[in-house]
Design an enzyme around this catalytic site. Structure first.
Site: not given
Ligand code: 5BU
Length: 273
Positions: A59-60, A90, A92, A95-96, A239
């Site tokens: 996921k980027t 990712d 997200k 918009d229209i 993380r």
């Molecule tokens: P983490 O380091 O495991 O906390 O990162 C979580 C990733 O998932 C991060 O890139 C968020 O933008 C993404 N995310 C999230 O944490 N929670 C959500 O509800 C959504 C996306 Br939608």
């Protein structure tokens, strides 16, 4: 859908991106997605290369890369071939229809040209799907709707979540599933359980084995809670895998292996239970 294997679901799915993901999960015995949220291309590629063997999906957040250039996409695609993983930007979108179609196809990042899967907030209504599918469907891409979020105090609950599910059901050719915290069918959670031919993947962020959250509202659950307890399909870990030591690729690979094992054991428990 809860007990069916990823492989069984792959053979039945109508969307090529969903099939690719389900096939990859079965082939690699992994329901782990790693979210690579770092800001330098070099670190990004090193982490992707380290976790690649253990993931079904990378996921980027391509817009956080400070030194972004088109060669980074070539390198990401080369790693995707080398390690056999699917790519999910990712983004997200929110918009229209006309604007999201431009954001998806154009600009610096040209997301549709390389990302098998992307996601959108249902907040604008069904027109966001129409806009994105005008670009993504001809390319064989898939879309996830954000039906729930992992953050404290999220507004994506109750009737909002239900309406996201309704929007998805009306656009099954392009909407392949949800970002959510639990499976969206069955257990009487909605008026109608999904029919036999409706298969929505649930990809779930907010995964951590060692901590319960961060200082900015993120909340973590374990892979077992998510995959076995809540019936989700893919665990998304950021993380938890690369932590603060993202220059130590051996350590990162070890963590990826650990999350992959936990996620897969929970899946086996669920399919044979
Ligand atoms: P983490 O380091 O495991 O906390 O990162 C979580 C990733 O998932 C991060 O890139 C968020 O933008 C993404 N995310 C999230 O944490 N929670 C959500 O509800 C959504 C996306 Br939608």
């Amino acid at each position: 859908m809860f007990r069916r294997t990823y492989g069984q679901r792959a053979t039945k799915h109508g969307n090529p991106a969903a099939r690719l993901l389900l096939d990859t999960m079965e082939r690699k015995k992994s329901n782990l997605a790693v979210s690579v949220d770092v800001i330098k291309s070099k670190d990004f590629l090193a982490i992707v290369d380290a976790v690649g063997p253990f993931v079904c999906l990378i996921k980027t957040h391509i817009d956080i890369i400070e030194d972004f250039g088109p060669p980074l996409i070539d390198e990401l695609q080369a790693l995707s071939s080398k390690h056999d993983f699917v790519i999910f930007e990712d983004r997200k979108f929110a918009d229209i229809g006309n604007t999201v179609a431009l954001q998806y196809s154009s600009g610096v990042h040209k997301i549709a040209s390389w990302s098998h899967i992307t996601n959108a907030h249902p907040v604008p209504g069904p027109s966001i799907i129409t806009g994105l599918s005008s670009v993504g469907l001809p390319l064989g891409r898939g879309l996830l709707l954000l039906a729930e979020m992992s953050t404290k105090g999220s507004l994506a609950t109750g009737s909002y979540t239900k309406d996201a599910v309704r929007m998805a059901r009306a656009h099954r050719d392009f909407v392949i599933g949800f970002i959510a915290q639990r499976r969206m069918d069955g257990i009487g959670a909605y008026e109608n359980d999904f029919t036999e031919d409706e298969d929505f993947l649930v990809l779930t962020p907010g995964v951590g084995l060692d901590t319960k959250g961060d200082s900015m509202g993120q909340q973590y659950r374990t892979p077992r809670e998510i995959v076995f307890g809540s019936g989700c399909d893919v665990i998304i870990v950021g993380r938890g895998v690369y932590g603060k030591d993202y220059h130590l690729t051996e350590k990162i690979a070890e963590q990826a292996k650990r999350y992959r094992e936990e996620g897969w054991a929970a899946y086996l428990e669920r399919t044979i239970a």
